[in-house]
Structures are given as structure tokens and as C-alpha cells.
Scaffold this motif. Sequence first.
Motif, mmCIF file in Angstrom:
data_model
loop_
_atom_site.group_PDB
_atom_site.id
_atom_site.type_symbol
_atom_site.label_atom_id
_atom_site.label_comp_id
_atom_site.label_asym_id
_atom_site.label_seq_id
_atom_site.Cartn_x
_atom_site.Cartn_y
_atom_site.Cartn_z
ATOM 1 N N ILE A 17 0.842 -1.020 -0.047
ATOM 2 C CA ILE A 17 0.090 -0.189 -0.008
ATOM 3 C C ILE A 17 0.710 1.315 -0.120
ATOM 4 O O ILE A 17 1.701 1.446 0.878
ATOM 5 C CB ILE A 17 -0.807 0.139 1.057
ATOM 6 C CG1 ILE A 17 -2.012 -1.036 1.183
ATOM 7 C CG2 ILE A 17 -1.787 1.491 1.342
ATOM 8 C CD1 ILE A 17 -2.648 -1.369 2.597
ATOM 9 N N LEU A 18 0.786 2.355 -0.990
ATOM 10 C CA LEU A 18 1.632 3.424 -1.044
ATOM 11 C C LEU A 18 0.559 4.418 -1.110
ATOM 12 O O LEU A 18 -0.076 4.843 -1.830
ATOM 13 C CB LEU A 18 2.102 3.367 -2.441
ATOM 14 C CG LEU A 18 2.877 2.015 -2.648
ATOM 15 C CD1 LEU A 18 2.870 1.605 -3.836
ATOM 16 C CD2 LEU A 18 4.412 2.289 -2.361
ATOM 17 N N ASP A 19 0.237 4.937 0.228
ATOM 18 C CA ASP A 19 -0.803 5.881 0.284
ATOM 19 C C ASP A 19 -0.097 7.365 0.133
ATOM 20 O O ASP A 19 0.429 7.900 0.834
ATOM 21 C CB ASP A 19 -1.084 5.870 2.065
ATOM 22 C CG ASP A 19 -2.594 6.723 2.036
ATOM 23 O OD1 ASP A 19 -2.910 7.358 1.120
ATOM 24 O OD2 ASP A 19 -3.165 6.697 3.087
ATOM 25 N N GLU A 20 -0.391 7.799 -1.285
ATOM 26 C CA GLU A 20 -0.047 9.043 -1.546
ATOM 27 C C GLU A 20 1.591 9.196 -1.522
ATOM 28 O O GLU A 20 2.198 10.187 -1.237
ATOM 29 C CB GLU A 20 -0.552 10.328 -0.941
ATOM 30 C CG GLU A 20 -2.075 10.095 -0.924
ATOM 31 C CD GLU A 20 -2.923 11.439 -1.277
ATOM 32 O OE1 GLU A 20 -2.114 12.536 -1.909
ATOM 33 O OE2 GLU A 20 -4.186 11.502 -0.723
ATOM 34 N N ALA A 21 2.177 7.941 -1.659
ATOM 35 C CA ALA A 21 3.790 7.692 -1.520
ATOM 36 C C ALA A 21 4.541 9.109 -2.255
ATOM 37 O O ALA A 21 5.630 9.215 -1.963
ATOM 38 C CB ALA A 21 4.179 6.492 -1.879
ATOM 39 N N THR A 22 3.981 9.347 -3.631
ATOM 40 C CA THR A 22 4.794 10.580 -4.345
ATOM 41 C C THR A 22 4.147 11.583 -4.420
ATOM 42 O O THR A 22 4.805 12.549 -5.136
ATOM 43 C CB THR A 22 4.654 9.848 -5.787
ATOM 44 O OG1 THR A 22 3.402 9.724 -5.978
ATOM 45 C CG2 THR A 22 5.310 8.467 -6.190
ATOM 46 N N SER A 23 2.963 12.087 -3.524
ATOM 47 C CA SER A 23 2.579 13.246 -3.952
ATOM 48 C C SER A 23 3.246 14.265 -2.981
ATOM 49 O O SER A 23 2.838 15.647 -3.521
ATOM 50 C CB SER A 23 0.969 13.128 -3.363
ATOM 51 O OG SER A 23 1.046 12.851 -2.072
#
Length: 340
Positions: A283-289
Amino acid sequence: MIETMNALKLGILNGIIVFLLYLDLFLCYSIGRTLIKKDMNYLKGRDVIGSDIFSAGLCTLIGIASIPLLGPNIKEIQESCSAASDYFNIYHREPQMDLSQSVQRPPISQVQGRIEFHGVNFYYPSDPEQRLILNDLNITFEPGKKIALVGESGSGKSTAVNLIERLYDITGGKLLIDGIEIDKYDLEYLRSMIGYVHQEPVLFNRSIRENIIFGREEYLSSIGNIEELVKNACDESFSSEFINKLSEGLDYIVGIKGNKLSGGQKQRIAIARAILTKPKILILDEATSALDYLSEKEVQSALDNISLQNKTTMLHPLLNSKNINKTVSAKTRDITNISN
Ligand code: ADP
Ligand code: MG
């Protein structure tokens, strides 16, 4: 004026300390004199003698003389007490979930990572108005796919992925992983098959290696060679690129909250940490935002690499879907499910 006040306070404190020192000597010798005079047998097996009184007097004297040394450290003592109380509160907290049925631990090699939401309703237990955050959510995430969960801020994306980790129990409907209801899985086992990367990765002021393996040394040594696992995780998350350029390599100390690394590098280390145990669900919760364009591209290519290398169901809650091309709409009001 302030200096006079400080001098006055210091004078009063010194006065109190000197008073206590003499009071100590007075009490010690007067009480000791009575004990000796009356042949009191306070010490088991023998009478009190002069040297006992002398040692007691000296010890209490040193104790009292050390009181002023506490002053500069009181702030640290207070801070450590408050930090320790937070720790003990969390450590002793009993989960409100009913774990009596949570026993399933299927062999990890058989886990595929299919996640199904069937008519899931959810409100936060702390919300007195019981506002439904997820209202009849129906989505199936196929195993091994890279899936974006797109919706506006506050639409419940993070809530939905938190439910997969069973941070909360669902209020209604069914949430299944590989056809088994999520509350039937052993909680520790369930969380061990999920890797999680947050928007703001938390790194400790220790080496890159320690940040990657922290807290799982025992488990890791049971599944393989730790050095090899760390190296693979760094290669797959493209962290090796910059780690190899550092003279200390994996022993590089990342600084407080990782401030000696760029946003993209921190995030890639967080990804290496999440994929270290080869989780079936990532799970990548807005990992790049929170990243700039270049760092986002670096992290994005690391994620593409992982989805190529592993059979991992990858969930990526996002605010917008600029990097994703195929759209599948889900039966929910606010969240759109996009997969490629
Ligand atoms: P998203 O990730 O899509 O931006 P969230 O899942 O974080 O949205 O939040 C969805 C809604 O749930 C928001 O309205 C938020 O206020 C509420 N919410 C989030 N966390 C909690 C919580 N711990 N307790 C109560 N309400 C919460
Ligand atoms: Mg969110």
C-alpha cells in the motif's frame, strides 16, 4: 532586575541546602547518641556503634549536597517521564477488536493478495454522529495488479486502505482477502503480508541498514540472510543507485527524520523497508504526492520495477491519475478505481 531575582533565588536555595546539611548532622548525631546510649539493637544481631552513625551521616550529607545537581537535568527527567508514559500507555493498551476468531495463518506461499470489498460500510468509532465514510463500497483488487485509488481529499481512500490492515473493523458488509474474511486472519500474520508506505516516511537518525530492518531482525533471520534481503530490497526500490555512491554505503547515518537525504531518496528507503519481507500486498498512500517532479519519477520507476519483479497487489491512493491510462469506474460515489 532579573539578575537580582536570580541571585535572590540562588541565595535562598543555597540557604535551604546549608540548613538541610546542618539539620542532617544534628538529627544524625542526636538520634545516634540516643541509640548508642540506650544500647538499641536496631541492626540485626548487634548494637549500633559510632561508625554506623558516622556512615549514615556521611551518606545523607552527600545525598543532600547532590540535590542542586538535579536542577539542570529536571527538564530531561520530565521529558523522559512523559515519553515513557506515552510508551507504556500504548504498550498496555488492549485492542477493542474481538480477536477470538482471528486465527487463520495460511502458508504465505499460497497467499495471492486478492482484496474484495463487498458492500462495505464504515464510520469511525470515535465519531459521535456516526458519519459513513465508506457507503456500500464494492471493489475487487485483482492479485498482482498495480491499482490506483483515485478520489478527492477526504473521500475515504486512506480509510479504505487502513481497513485492509485492520486498523479498524468494518461497520457493515464484507472485506475479504483471498476469499477469507479479514477478521478471521491472525492479526500479526495479516499485517506481515502487507507493506505500507506513507506520504511522509518516518526515518530514524540511524544508518540506512537499520532503518530498513528495524524491529524485524528476528523474523528476517528466520526467512533468510538479512544482508541479502536488504540488498535485494535496495536494488528493487532503486535505492542502491544512490547508496552505492555514498562512501559509508548502507552504514550512512540519515540524520534526524532523514534530513541528510532528499525526499525521493527517503521515499525509496521507505519502499525498500516495505518490500523487505516480500509482502503480498503493498500500500502506497500518496507515496509520491509530496515529491518534486524528478523525485516522483524516480520513485515511480522504482514502483514499476517492483510490480514487474514481484507478484504483489499494489494499492496506490492518489489525488489525481496523471500517470495512469486505463480507467475502470467502481460502484462508489467518491472513489474511482483505476488499474493497469
Ligand atoms: P483521503 O485519504 O481520501 O483524503 P481519509 O480516508 O483520510 O481521506 O478521510 C476520509 C474522512 O474520514 C475525512 O472526512 C476525515 O475527516 C475522516 N477521518 C479520517 N480519519 C479519521 C479518524 N481517525 N477519526 C474520525 N474521522 C476520520
Ligand atoms: Mg489520504
